[in-house]
Scaffold this active site. Structure first.
Site, PDB file in Angstrom:
ATOM      1  NE  ARG A 116      -4.477  10.279   1.644  1.00  0.00           N
ATOM      2  CZ  ARG A 116      -4.449  11.406   0.968  1.00  0.00           C
ATOM      3  NH1 ARG A 116      -5.020  11.503  -0.200  1.00  0.00           N
ATOM      4  NH2 ARG A 116      -3.818  12.469   1.427  1.00  0.00           N
ATOM      5  CE1 TYR A 117      -1.276   9.947  -2.563  1.00  0.00           C
ATOM      6  CE2 TYR A 117      -1.437   7.565  -2.267  1.00  0.00           C
ATOM      7  CZ  TYR A 117      -0.848   8.783  -1.953  1.00  0.00           C
ATOM      8  OH  TYR A 117       0.162   8.825  -1.037  1.00  0.00           O
ATOM      9  NE  ARG A 120      -0.737   6.974  -6.937  1.00  0.00           N
ATOM     10  CZ  ARG A 120      -0.883   8.289  -6.801  1.00  0.00           C
ATOM     11  NH1 ARG A 120      -1.849   8.926  -7.443  1.00  0.00           N
ATOM     12  NH2 ARG A 120      -0.097   8.970  -5.998  1.00  0.00           N
ATOM     13  CB  CYS A 129       3.110 -12.215   4.733  1.00  0.00           C
ATOM     14  SG  CYS A 129       2.463 -10.588   4.336  1.00  0.00           S
ATOM     15  CB  CYS A 133       7.963  -7.173   8.094  1.00  0.00           C
ATOM     16  SG  CYS A 133       8.164  -7.757   6.401  1.00  0.00           S
ATOM     17  CB  CYS A 136       3.585  -5.636   9.514  1.00  0.00           C
ATOM     18  SG  CYS A 136       2.190  -5.669   8.359  1.00  0.00           S
ATOM     19  NE  ARG A 138      -2.068  -1.945   4.242  1.00  0.00           N
ATOM     20  CZ  ARG A 138      -1.212  -1.973   3.245  1.00  0.00           C
ATOM     21  NH1 ARG A 138      -0.686  -3.110   2.852  1.00  0.00           N
ATOM     22  NH2 ARG A 138      -0.902  -0.877   2.622  1.00  0.00           N
ATOM     23  CG  ASP A 297       3.966   3.673   8.180  1.00  0.00           C
ATOM     24  OD1 ASP A 297       4.276   4.798   7.749  1.00  0.00           O
ATOM     25  OD2 ASP A 297       3.543   2.750   7.454  1.00  0.00           O
ATOM     26  CG  ASP A 334       2.181   6.414   3.737  1.00  0.00           C
ATOM     27  OD1 ASP A 334       1.388   7.339   3.441  1.00  0.00           O
ATOM     28  OD2 ASP A 334       2.096   5.273   3.254  1.00  0.00           O
ATOM     29  CE  LYS A 341       3.354   5.111  -0.703  1.00  0.00           C
ATOM     30  NZ  LYS A 341       1.888   5.009  -0.926  1.00  0.00           N
TER      31      LYS A 341
HETATM   32  C1  LIG Z   1       1.418   3.984  -1.569  1.00  0.00           C
HETATM   33  C2  LIG Z   1       0.019   3.987  -1.929  1.00  0.00           C
HETATM   34  C3  LIG Z   1      -0.388   4.055  -3.265  1.00  0.00           C
HETATM   35  C4  LIG Z   1       0.596   4.121  -4.404  1.00  0.00           C
HETATM   36  O1  LIG Z   1       1.338   5.297  -4.346  1.00  0.00           O
HETATM   37  P1  LIG Z   1       2.448   5.618  -5.427  1.00  0.00           P
HETATM   38  O2  LIG Z   1       3.119   6.838  -4.914  1.00  0.00           O
HETATM   39  O3  LIG Z   1       1.700   5.824  -6.711  1.00  0.00           O
HETATM   40  O4  LIG Z   1       3.345   4.431  -5.514  1.00  0.00           O
HETATM   41  C5  LIG Z   1      -1.723   4.076  -3.540  1.00  0.00           C
HETATM   42  N1  LIG Z   1      -2.637   4.048  -2.561  1.00  0.00           N
HETATM   43  C6  LIG Z   1      -2.285   4.006  -1.277  1.00  0.00           C
HETATM   44  C7  LIG Z   1      -3.335   3.995  -0.225  1.00  0.00           C
HETATM   45  C8  LIG Z   1      -0.940   3.965  -0.908  1.00  0.00           C
HETATM   46  O5  LIG Z   1      -0.600   3.908   0.388  1.00  0.00           O
END
Ligand SMILES: *Cc1c(COP(=O)(O)O)cnc(C)c1O
Length: 445
Positions: A116-117, A120, A129, A133, A136, A138, A297, A334, A341
């Site tokens: 997504r980012y 990372r 798990c 929860c 959840c 997911r 969520d 989110d 986020k």
């Molecule tokens: C939360 C999340 C992350 C990590 O986000 P940080 O703000 O760096 O902790 C990375 N990818 C996805 C899809 C996420 O939902």
């Protein structure tokens, strides 16, 4: 452990279980409670819980003996109970509820990877798990043994990461990575460490909370071979903090793993400034840094846990300034639809002029900060970090506006919508001749 004044609990039905078994995480996993009969032995089920537990299509229920022991059997509103024992509220659907509210599936280049980012990825390595929860995010895949990831899928995930050099941070999640067979977990960490551009690996796990006995010396010895490794745990309420959890956190931090905590803001569980204050204080006593407080969520089955967003802002208002900065998490929503986020909090900037800002603190004290009249802006041309920026097109975001690479960010369809004139400005039509409008052109009426 010094200053460990947290307590231990064991429900009466488990009092004859030998300590070797109780403290064995495999025993905890294979003796989880999941049926009406199981729960009848430890607490008095409410009608709503009975109804949920006997309904079909329920999101998986499984609770470790350790975690169920933290519930006050007399209290139908116990904050631990509500996180893991379903109620009828869960089986009613709500409008606005989605199966995949974060659009993770759409951001998934290979099964289990969510990219997504820019730098990372989230790497889902199991759907299993320690306990489940009820809120959840997911639940569409978690808990279902038929939805688990195969060795072949791990290889696809690793292959994607090898050929995607912008990824410098891999977040192992699931499900819970710490329920994986230790061999497999180590295999994944080894393979990730062989990829030169992956700088850090993080593990998101609730096992230290659901069964702290999982944090064995062997686990810590194994993990510390793969530094830099970070871990986020998931504690929502002070009642989840026990002597056993404190010991597990102590072991992990001694193994050099910085610990963070991610909580979810849940109606009737932790939607209280003072509960949150106790929680974050207890966390920092265990050297766990509150990281995120999540708005619940828009996921199916979690409607009855949702609070207004304002509740999260109020909680941050009650923490920032009132307590150690280390104890204050970032409150995030989110964004539904995969927006990622979005941090929210109180506004501390009240007003501003060309060289003055008006600020307020947590007490309501209002002050000004006079900005410098002459500021020589940082020169990107002489900065090696500025010069070495490489980014995927379109990834600069709002920063691109500030750096004046871009003048605007347009929503999808904006150009078509605002192109009704066909690309030529004809605010006025005079005969067949178009003339530009301008001051002093004599055309104004
Ligand atoms: C939360 C999340 C992350 C990590 O986000 P940080 O703000 O760096 O902790 C990375 N990818 C996805 C899809 C996420 O939902």
């Amino acid at each position: 452990m010094a200053h460990n004044t947290f307590s231990s609990k064991r429900a009466p039905i488990f009092k004859d279980v030998p300590d070797e078994k109780w403290n064995d995480w495999r025993w905890q996993l294979s003796n989880r409670l999941n049926s009406i009969e199981d729960f009848d032995k430890v607490l008095k089920l409410t009608d709503s819980e009975r109804e949920a537990l006997s309904s079909k299509g329920l999101f998986r229920v499984d609770i470790t003996p350790y975690f169920v022991s933290l519930i006050d059997p007399e209290d139908p509103n116990d904050p631990v109970r509500k996180q893991v024992i379903p109620t009828a509220g869960e089986i009613n659907s709500f409008t606005g509820m989605m199966e995949d509210s974060l659009a993770e599936d759409r951001h998934s280049p290979v099964p289990g990877l969510v990219h997504r980012y820019p730098d990372r990825v989230l790497m889902l390595v199991t759907t299993q798990c320690g306990s489940y929860c009820r809120y959840c995010t997911r639940s569409r895949i978690v808990g279902d043994p038929n939805e688990n990831f195969s060795r072949a899928e791990f290889e696809l995930q690793l292959e994607y990461l090898r050929r995607t050099p912008q990824v410098r941070d891999v977040l192992l999640s699931g499900g819970d990575p710490l329920v994986l067979a230790p061999r497999i977990l180590e295999y994944l960490l080894q393979r990730l460490r062989e990829i030169p551009h992956i700088e850090i690996v993080r593990i998101g796990s609730r096992l230290p909370v659901f069964m702290p006995m999982r944090v064995t010396d062997e686990l810590c010895d194994m993990l510390q071979k793969y530094h830099p490794l970070w871990m986020n745990i998931h504690v929502n309420h002070p009642n989840e903090i026990t002597a056993e959890l404190a010991e597990a956190c102590d072991k992990l931090t001694r193994a050099g793993i910085p610990l963070g905590n991610q909580s979810v803001l849940l109606a009737g569980i932790n939607d209280c400034v003072y509960t949150q204050r106790r929680l974050v204080h207890d966390l920092v006593r265990m050297r766990v840094r509150p990281y995120y407080l999540y708005q619940c969520d828009l996921v199916e089955g979690a409607g009855h846990f949702r609070t207004p967003v304002a509740k999260g802002i109020e909680i941050i208002e009650g923490l920032r300034g009132h307590t150690s900065g280390y104890s204050v998490p970032t409150f995030v929503v989110d964004a539904p639809g995969g927006g990622g986020k979005i941090p929210l909090g109180p506004n501390y900037l009240l007003s501003s002029s060309d060289h003055n800002v008006v600020l307020r603190n947590y007490e309501g004290f209002i002050t000004t900060y006079e900005e410098p009249l002459s500021y020589k802006a940082h020169d990107p041309k002489t900065c090696k970090y500025c010069r070495n920026q490489t980014q995927e097109p379109g990834q600069k975001g709002v920063l691109g506006l500030l750096e004046s690479d871009e003048m605007f960010i347009k929503p999808e369809g904006f150009d078509e919508l605002h192109n009704r004139g066909g690309g030529v400005h004809r605010l006025r039509e005079r005969n067949d001749k178009w003339k530009p409008l301008g001051i002093g052109s004599g055309e104004e009426e």
